[in-house]
Design an enzyme around this catalytic site. Structure first.
Site, PDB file in Angstrom:
ATOM      1  N   GLY A  42      49.528  23.406  28.535  1.00  0.00           N
ATOM      2  CA  GLY A  42      48.586  22.862  29.525  1.00  0.00           C
ATOM      3  C   GLY A  42      48.066  21.479  29.191  1.00  0.00           C
ATOM      4  N   GLY A 149      51.404  12.506  26.438  1.00  0.00           N
ATOM      5  CA  GLY A 149      50.009  12.298  26.822  1.00  0.00           C
ATOM      6  C   GLY A 149      49.240  11.301  25.984  1.00  0.00           C
ATOM      7  CB  ALA A 186      29.112   3.739  32.084  1.00  0.00           C
ATOM      8  CB  ILE A 189      35.465  10.853  29.907  1.00  0.00           C
ATOM      9  CG1 ILE A 189      36.868  11.223  30.432  1.00  0.00           C
ATOM     10  CG2 ILE A 189      35.056  11.751  28.751  1.00  0.00           C
ATOM     11  CD1 ILE A 189      37.993  11.064  29.423  1.00  0.00           C
ATOM     12  N   GLY A 190      32.549   9.579  30.330  1.00  0.00           N
ATOM     13  CA  GLY A 190      31.167   9.376  29.881  1.00  0.00           C
ATOM     14  C   GLY A 190      30.157   9.844  30.917  1.00  0.00           C
ATOM     15  CD  GLU A 208      30.847   0.166  30.504  1.00  0.00           C
ATOM     16  OE1 GLU A 208      31.205   1.341  30.421  1.00  0.00           O
ATOM     17  OE2 GLU A 208      31.590  -0.807  30.239  1.00  0.00           O
ATOM     18  CG  HIS A 448      29.540  18.327  64.862  1.00  0.00           C
ATOM     19  ND1 HIS A 448      28.916  17.288  64.210  1.00  0.00           N
ATOM     20  CD2 HIS A 448      28.560  19.092  65.400  1.00  0.00           C
ATOM     21  CE1 HIS A 448      27.601  17.404  64.366  1.00  0.00           C
ATOM     22  NE2 HIS A 448      27.363  18.500  65.079  1.00  0.00           N
TER      23      HIS A 448
HETATM   24  C1  LIG Z   1      37.334  15.086  29.303  1.00  0.00           C
HETATM   25  C2  LIG Z   1      38.468  14.681  30.211  1.00  0.00           C
HETATM   26  C3  LIG Z   1      38.370  14.891  31.563  1.00  0.00           C
HETATM   27  C4  LIG Z   1      39.410  14.545  32.405  1.00  0.00           C
HETATM   28  N1  LIG Z   1      39.267  14.773  33.732  1.00  0.00           N
HETATM   29  C5  LIG Z   1      40.268  14.444  34.566  1.00  0.00           C
HETATM   30  C6  LIG Z   1      40.165  14.724  35.948  1.00  0.00           C
HETATM   31  O1  LIG Z   1      39.175  15.279  36.413  1.00  0.00           O
HETATM   32  N2  LIG Z   1      41.198  14.379  36.737  1.00  0.00           N
HETATM   33  C7  LIG Z   1      42.331  13.769  36.256  1.00  0.00           C
HETATM   34  O2  LIG Z   1      43.247  13.470  37.025  1.00  0.00           O
HETATM   35  N3  LIG Z   1      42.447  13.488  34.937  1.00  0.00           N
HETATM   36  C8  LIG Z   1      41.457  13.820  34.097  1.00  0.00           C
HETATM   37  N4  LIG Z   1      41.594  13.585  32.757  1.00  0.00           N
HETATM   38  C9  LIG Z   1      42.837  12.920  32.293  1.00  0.00           C
HETATM   39  C10 LIG Z   1      43.989  13.942  32.216  1.00  0.00           C
HETATM   40  O3  LIG Z   1      43.628  14.994  31.365  1.00  0.00           O
HETATM   41  C11 LIG Z   1      45.261  13.264  31.742  1.00  0.00           C
HETATM   42  O4  LIG Z   1      45.538  12.142  32.553  1.00  0.00           O
HETATM   43  C12 LIG Z   1      46.431  14.211  31.801  1.00  0.00           C
HETATM   44  O5  LIG Z   1      46.203  15.357  31.020  1.00  0.00           O
HETATM   45  C13 LIG Z   1      47.715  13.517  31.344  1.00  0.00           C
HETATM   46  O6  LIG Z   1      48.773  14.406  31.406  1.00  0.00           O
HETATM   47  P1  LIG Z   1      50.033  14.269  30.446  1.00  0.00           P
HETATM   48  O7  LIG Z   1      50.918  15.427  30.790  1.00  0.00           O
HETATM   49  O8  LIG Z   1      50.576  12.913  30.512  1.00  0.00           O
HETATM   50  O9  LIG Z   1      49.468  14.435  28.965  1.00  0.00           O
HETATM   51  P2  LIG Z   1      48.543  15.515  28.248  1.00  0.00           P
HETATM   52  O10 LIG Z   1      47.823  16.362  29.208  1.00  0.00           O
HETATM   53  O11 LIG Z   1      47.764  14.760  27.245  1.00  0.00           O
HETATM   54  O12 LIG Z   1      49.578  16.466  27.522  1.00  0.00           O
HETATM   55  C14 LIG Z   1      50.386  16.040  26.478  1.00  0.00           C
HETATM   56  C15 LIG Z   1      50.766  17.230  25.633  1.00  0.00           C
HETATM   57  O13 LIG Z   1      51.748  16.828  24.715  1.00  0.00           O
HETATM   58  C16 LIG Z   1      51.502  17.441  23.462  1.00  0.00           C
HETATM   59  N5  LIG Z   1      52.183  16.632  22.437  1.00  0.00           N
HETATM   60  C17 LIG Z   1      51.894  15.367  22.043  1.00  0.00           C
HETATM   61  N6  LIG Z   1      52.802  14.937  21.148  1.00  0.00           N
HETATM   62  C18 LIG Z   1      53.677  15.961  20.974  1.00  0.00           C
HETATM   63  C19 LIG Z   1      54.849  16.141  20.206  1.00  0.00           C
HETATM   64  N7  LIG Z   1      55.342  15.151  19.440  1.00  0.00           N
HETATM   65  N8  LIG Z   1      55.476  17.336  20.254  1.00  0.00           N
HETATM   66  C20 LIG Z   1      55.028  18.336  21.043  1.00  0.00           C
HETATM   67  N9  LIG Z   1      53.921  18.226  21.811  1.00  0.00           N
HETATM   68  C21 LIG Z   1      53.276  17.042  21.788  1.00  0.00           C
HETATM   69  C22 LIG Z   1      49.992  17.428  23.358  1.00  0.00           C
HETATM   70  O14 LIG Z   1      49.551  18.387  22.436  1.00  0.00           O
HETATM   71  C23 LIG Z   1      49.609  17.769  24.811  1.00  0.00           C
HETATM   72  O15 LIG Z   1      49.525  19.154  24.983  1.00  0.00           O
HETATM   73  C24 LIG Z   1      40.585  13.950  31.877  1.00  0.00           C
HETATM   74  C25 LIG Z   1      40.704  13.749  30.501  1.00  0.00           C
HETATM   75  C26 LIG Z   1      39.661  14.102  29.670  1.00  0.00           C
HETATM   76  C27 LIG Z   1      39.808  13.889  28.193  1.00  0.00           C
END
Ligand SMILES: Cc1cc2nc3c(=O)[nH]c(=O)nc-3n(C[C@H](O)[C@H](O)[C@H](O)COP(=O)(O)OP(=O)(O)OC[C@H]3O[C@@H](n4cnc5c(N)ncnc54)[C@H](O)[C@@H]3O)c2cc1C
Length: 469
Positions: A42, A149, A186, A189-190, A208, A448
């Site tokens: 996830g 990510g 700000a 996330i903040g 900020e 409405h």
């Molecule tokens: C507090 C917070 C709130 C957020 N709220 C929102 C929101 O409301 N809406 C929104 O659109 N976005 C939000 N985001 C941003 C969002 O979480 C990210 O943009 C999104 O998760 C990116 O998806 P991704 O699949 O690119 O990477 P990620 O979700 O970061 O997933 C990457 C995965 O790869 C794994 N990984 C990394 N390197 C390796 C490796 N070498 N081998 C195996 N596994 C590895 C990691 O463990 C992770 O599980 C929020 C982020 C945070 C921190």
């Protein structure tokens, strides 16, 4: 040495980019593997990002209503108290349910899941390493997708200790309510996590560097948000640069500079929310000759292909807004391209949301961006204070602003600050995806009484034809 397992597609990382890519790959007939280094699938979004933060925002909004708003409705519930352990259990239950959902989806789509660090060993080979660095499995494929990510950026003079100086990973899981908390940054996330803890009673100072909160939004929206969030107890310090901290018998002293003035904040916790950086450490980029850009991201072409044939990258690890839905869209487009289809992401219409109260959302250009591009535009604004449903639902704070091309009337952007702005923005995105005009939006029938009527009225206002203002 483990046997080599052959796949049509190997995905590294199981966030919204990775797991969606794996499902789409399986749908397209690819024998697919996904590798995740954390115990749960996830990614950031599900485990420490979008979902837990929204669960906390929802719970604390209920608490805030019970404490401040219920009486006006004749609902007498006395002075509510908070059981922080139960609040966190509720959040965890939500996360667990969705984790099981992703696991189930991997199973039903026959995606092979490997737990361990995915390391590129050669152009078509990925090793899965355990915590000791031993290779648990060796996978081979002509198509490898990096979806690793991002993680929180640490400030060199404010190193995370996981206790007092924390990232969002810890700020979604405090087991007590901090009395005094500083939030550095700000942005989304903040503001979201600052709101959560302020609603629970923390004294929250948001610091900020830029002159506005939510700086990527329209100036009008940022100013309104600042005014409304101040009323909720958030203290903002704009144009202010954090420079140092020191331990104090009574907690921490965080030092910041505003113009030439030094400000000291005595706090118990510091949440550093200044952005996120791409995850590439330990991925083995060198082994395949992949280099990152100056921001540490993996460069890709329009089809998410890196400079190494057969290796692709999507989501937070490449350029663009760090948003879960952007990662998901790229996942689908990238894998469809691999299958010879015409997958595509329309980057002009990616919505952006901050889930505060009221929420903030936007799509397309702000007025400032339109001006900068030299586009001749018209704008229309409608305040929720003139919307019937908003008045009936205590949701009169905020407005919708629509901007459209003066010559063609094509919608260029929509900005919303309102309760439910995260849901309201969807119809603007749809209109823009189909190249709709302000008049199209204005002539679309909206039920409405709904908050969405404000969107229609703002579109009407671009031609000076709003009915209720
Ligand atoms: C507090 C917070 C709130 C957020 N709220 C929102 C929101 O409301 N809406 C929104 O659109 N976005 C939000 N985001 C941003 C969002 O979480 C990210 O943009 C999104 O998760 C990116 O998806 P991704 O699949 O690119 O990477 P990620 O979700 O970061 O997933 C990457 C995965 O790869 C794994 N990984 C990394 N390197 C390796 C490796 N070498 N081998 C195996 N596994 C590895 C990691 O463990 C992770 O599980 C929020 C982020 C945070 C921190």
């Amino acid at each position: 040495m483990s046997d080599t397992l052959a796949f049509d597609l190997i995905v590294i990382g199981s966030g919204p980019g990775g797991y969606v890519a794996a499902i789409r790959g399986a749908q397209l007939g690819f024998k697919t593997a996904i590798i995740e280094k954390e115990p749960n699938l996830g990614g950031t979004c599900l485990n420490v990002g979008c979902i837990p933060s929204k669960a906390l925002l929802h719970s604390t909004e209920q608490f805030h209503f019970a404490s401040h708003g219920a009486g006006e409705h004749g609902i007498e519930c006395g002075k509510p108290s908070i059981d922080i352990a139960q609040l966190m259990r509720k959040k965890t239950k939500t996360v667990d349910q969705l984790r099981m959902g992703v696991q189930h989806l991997m199973k039903t789509n026959k995606v092979s899941v490997f737990h361990g660090l995915g390391v590129l060993a050669a152009e078509q080979t990925v090793q899965v390493k355990n915590a000791d660095g031993a290779t648990e499995a060796t996978l081979q494929s002509s198509k490898i997708l990096i979806a690793t990510g991002s993680s929180s950026i640490e400030l060199p003079f404010l190193p995370f200790d996981g206790e007092k100086i924390v990232s969002s990973d810890q700020a979604i899981a405090f087991d007590t309510i901090p009395e005094r908390m500083a939030v550095v940054g700000a942005g989304a996330i903040g503001l979201e996590l600052g709101s959560v803890w302020a609603r629970l009673g923390s004294q929250v100072d948001v610091i900020e560097f830029l002159p506005a909160i939510a700086p990527s939004f329209d100036k009008d929206v940022s100013k309104t948000a600042e005014r409304l969030f101040k009323k909720q107890g958030l203290n903002f310090h704009l144009n202010t640069k954090v420079t140092a901290y020191k331990n104090d018998p009574d907690g921490l002293i965080l030092t910041a500079e505003k113009k030439d003035q030094q400000i000291d904040f005595a706090v118990d916790k510091i949440l550093v929310a200044v952005g996120r950086k791409a995850n590439t450490t330990g991925l083995g980029l060198d082994a395949v000759g992949l280099a990152c850009d100056d921001k540490g991201r993996i460069p890709v072409d329009a089809h998410y292909q890196t400079s190494v044939p057969g290796i692709y990258a999507i989501g937070d690890v490449i350029a663009g807004p760090m948003l879960a839905h952007k990662a998901e869209e790229e996942a689908v487009a990238c894998v469809e391209r691999m299958a010879g289809q015409a997958g595509h992401v329309n980057y002009d219409v990616i919505p952006n949301v901050i889930y505060t109260d009221p929420e903030i959302s936007s799509v397309g250009l702000t007025e400032a961006a339109a001006k900068e591009k030299g586009i001749d535009y018209v704008s229309g604004k409608f305040n929720f204070s003139a919307n019937g449903r908003a008045i009936a639902s205590d949701a009169t704070d905020g407005f919708v602003k629509v901007i459209a091309c003066k010559e063609s009337d094509k919608l260029l952007g929509v900005q919303i600050i309102a309760k439910g702005a995260s849901e309201l923005i969807a119809s603007a995105v749809t209109h823009m995806e189909y190249g709709g005009s302000a008049e199209d939006l204005a002539r679309t029938v909206h039920a409405h009484p709904t908050l969405s009527e404000a969107m229609k009225e703002a579109a009407m206002a671009t031609a000076g034809q709003a009915i209720h203002s």
